[in-house]
Design a protein around this motif. Structure first.
Motif, PDB file in Angstrom:
ATOM      1  N   ASP A  31       0.846  -1.206   0.000  1.00  0.00           N
ATOM      2  CA  ASP A  31       0.000   0.000   0.000  1.00  0.00           C
ATOM      3  C   ASP A  31       0.881   1.257   0.000  1.00  0.00           C
ATOM      4  OD1 ASP A  31      -2.335  -1.479   0.063  1.00  0.00           O
ATOM      5  OD2 ASP A  31      -2.682  -1.210   2.206  1.00  0.00           O
ATOM      6  N   SER A  63      -6.587 -15.484  -4.767  1.00  0.00           N
ATOM      7  CA  SER A  63      -7.293 -14.475  -5.573  1.00  0.00           C
ATOM      8  C   SER A  63      -8.033 -13.494  -4.659  1.00  0.00           C
ATOM      9  CB  SER A  63      -8.257 -15.138  -6.554  1.00  0.00           C
ATOM     10  OG  SER A  63      -9.139 -15.985  -5.864  1.00  0.00           O
ATOM     11  N   GLU A  64      -8.463 -13.968  -3.473  1.00  0.00           N
ATOM     12  CA  GLU A  64      -9.147 -13.076  -2.522  1.00  0.00           C
ATOM     13  C   GLU A  64      -8.195 -11.980  -2.041  1.00  0.00           C
ATOM     14  OE1 GLU A  64     -11.315 -16.867  -2.599  1.00  0.00           O
ATOM     15  OE2 GLU A  64      -9.195 -16.415  -2.218  1.00  0.00           O
ATOM     16  N   ASP A  79      -7.585  -9.564  -4.959  1.00  0.00           N
ATOM     17  CA  ASP A  79      -8.757  -8.714  -5.202  1.00  0.00           C
ATOM     18  C   ASP A  79      -8.912  -7.643  -4.126  1.00  0.00           C
ATOM     19  OD1 ASP A  79      -9.305 -10.111  -7.479  1.00  0.00           O
ATOM     20  OD2 ASP A  79     -10.895 -11.352  -6.598  1.00  0.00           O
ATOM     21  N   ARG A  80      -8.693  -8.047  -2.868  1.00  0.00           N
ATOM     22  CA  ARG A  80      -8.827  -7.092  -1.767  1.00  0.00           C
ATOM     23  C   ARG A  80      -7.842  -5.932  -1.952  1.00  0.00           C
ATOM     24  NH1 ARG A  80      -7.447 -10.161   2.559  1.00  0.00           N
ATOM     25  NH2 ARG A  80      -9.332 -11.389   2.293  1.00  0.00           N
ATOM     26  N   LEU A 122      -6.389  -4.939  -4.877  1.00  0.00           N
ATOM     27  CA  LEU A 122      -6.721  -4.154  -6.076  1.00  0.00           C
ATOM     28  C   LEU A 122      -7.951  -3.268  -5.839  1.00  0.00           C
ATOM     29  CD1 LEU A 122      -6.087  -6.786  -8.896  1.00  0.00           C
ATOM     30  CD2 LEU A 122      -4.653  -4.828  -8.290  1.00  0.00           C
ATOM     31  N   ASN A 123      -8.900  -3.778  -5.045  1.00  0.00           N
ATOM     32  CA  ASN A 123     -10.118  -2.995  -4.768  1.00  0.00           C
ATOM     33  C   ASN A 123      -9.844  -1.726  -3.973  1.00  0.00           C
ATOM     34  OD1 ASN A 123     -11.773  -4.706  -6.169  1.00  0.00           O
ATOM     35  ND2 ASN A 123     -12.353  -5.930  -4.384  1.00  0.00           N
ATOM     36  N   ARG A 124      -8.778  -1.745  -3.172  1.00  0.00           N
ATOM     37  CA  ARG A 124      -8.483  -0.513  -2.411  1.00  0.00           C
ATOM     38  C   ARG A 124      -7.532   0.415  -3.171  1.00  0.00           C
ATOM     39  NH1 ARG A 124      -5.924  -4.446   1.440  1.00  0.00           N
ATOM     40  NH2 ARG A 124      -3.650  -4.174   1.360  1.00  0.00           N
ATOM     41  N   HIS A 125      -7.146   0.005  -4.368  1.00  0.00           N
ATOM     42  CA  HIS A 125      -6.311   0.865  -5.207  1.00  0.00           C
ATOM     43  C   HIS A 125      -6.899   0.961  -6.613  1.00  0.00           C
ATOM     44  CE1 HIS A 125      -3.115   1.239  -2.256  1.00  0.00           C
ATOM     45  NE2 HIS A 125      -3.213  -0.063  -2.042  1.00  0.00           N
ATOM     46  N   PRO A 126      -7.941   1.779  -6.783  1.00  0.00           N
ATOM     47  CA  PRO A 126      -8.550   1.902  -8.114  1.00  0.00           C
ATOM     48  C   PRO A 126      -7.497   2.343  -9.139  1.00  0.00           C
ATOM     49  CG  PRO A 126      -9.814   3.104  -6.461  1.00  0.00           C
ATOM     50  CD  PRO A 126      -8.536   2.668  -5.802  1.00  0.00           C
ATOM     51  N   HIS A 127      -7.711   1.949 -10.377  1.00  0.00           N
ATOM     52  CA  HIS A 127      -6.738   2.259 -11.438  1.00  0.00           C
ATOM     53  C   HIS A 127      -6.564   3.751 -11.643  1.00  0.00           C
ATOM     54  CE1 HIS A 127      -6.179  -1.787 -13.647  1.00  0.00           C
ATOM     55  NE2 HIS A 127      -6.431  -1.974 -12.366  1.00  0.00           N
TER      56      HIS A 127
END
Length: 205
Positions: A93, A192-193, A196-197, A199-204
């Motif tokens: 992060d 994958s969880e 995903d967790r 990537l979801n807190r770091h939008p593109h």
């Protein structure tokens, strides 16, 4: 009617922020009272309202860098995680959120430390703290001391390399690589969880 003095003085943070901008863009030799006052459109005497001299400003700059970059990195390493991959994603992060870790500031401090022996010592201590925090993270997840030590060095030296080489990659490229770095550092593939967790807190965008 309010007195005009605050405008003439600014605030301590205002001077500090301006000093950081000069440090990052031009190096420590550019951080002088007159250029700062000019940049802020404030009077030179305003500076001395908050700082006794330029060396007190330097100390405040170093202190803020330590608490932000090193402090946040250590906190991220100490965040609860169910497994080593999740722990590494917590650390990663830092590399994606400049609010947690300012890479440009870290580079500026490293460059400054080359000409300031006292700061070089502080930098060495900061790097040692960072390495220890990452090593402890590995130890907490059942890695041997030897493995934890070497993996922590690999994590930190990789990031210092990124900073020192001023690697340019898009946010998308970096996000796509993170899970592979985590797999490399951890020696196991993240679920994958966990991916995903992260990537979801770091939008593109």
């Amino acid at each position: 009617m309010t007195a005009p003095y605050p405008r003439l003085r600014g605030s301590k943070d205002l001077w500090l922020n301006a000093a950081y901008e000069l440090l990052i863009s031009q190096g420590i030799n550019a951080v002088k009272v007159m250029p700062l006052a000019k940049k802020l459109n404030l009077t030179r005497t305003g500076f001395y309202w908050y700082f006794e001299d330029i060396s007190e400003l330097h100390s405040a700059m170093v202190q803020r860098w330590e608490s932000k970059n090193t402090g946040n990195l250590v906190d991220q390493c100490n965040t609860d995680a169910a497994n080593i991959c999740e722990a590494l994603f917590n650390l990663m992060d830092c590399w994606l959120d400049p609010e947690l870790f300012d890479a440009r500031l870290d580079l500026a401090i490293r460059n400054w430390a080359r000409v300031d022996p006292d700061l070089k010592l502080r930098l060495n201590e900061a790097d040692a703290r960072r390495i220890k925090a990452v090593a402890n993270m590995f130890t907490c997840h059942a890695f041997s001391k030897e493995q934890a030590d070497v993996r922590s060095l690999t994590v930190i030296y990789t990031q210092i390399g990124y900073i020192s080489m001023q690697v340019e990659e898009t946010r998308e490229e970096r996000l796509a690589r993170v899970q592979h770095y985590v797999e490399l550092f951890a020696g196991v593939r993240p679920t994958s969880e966990d991916v995903d967790r992260f990537l979801n807190r770091h939008p593109h965008h």
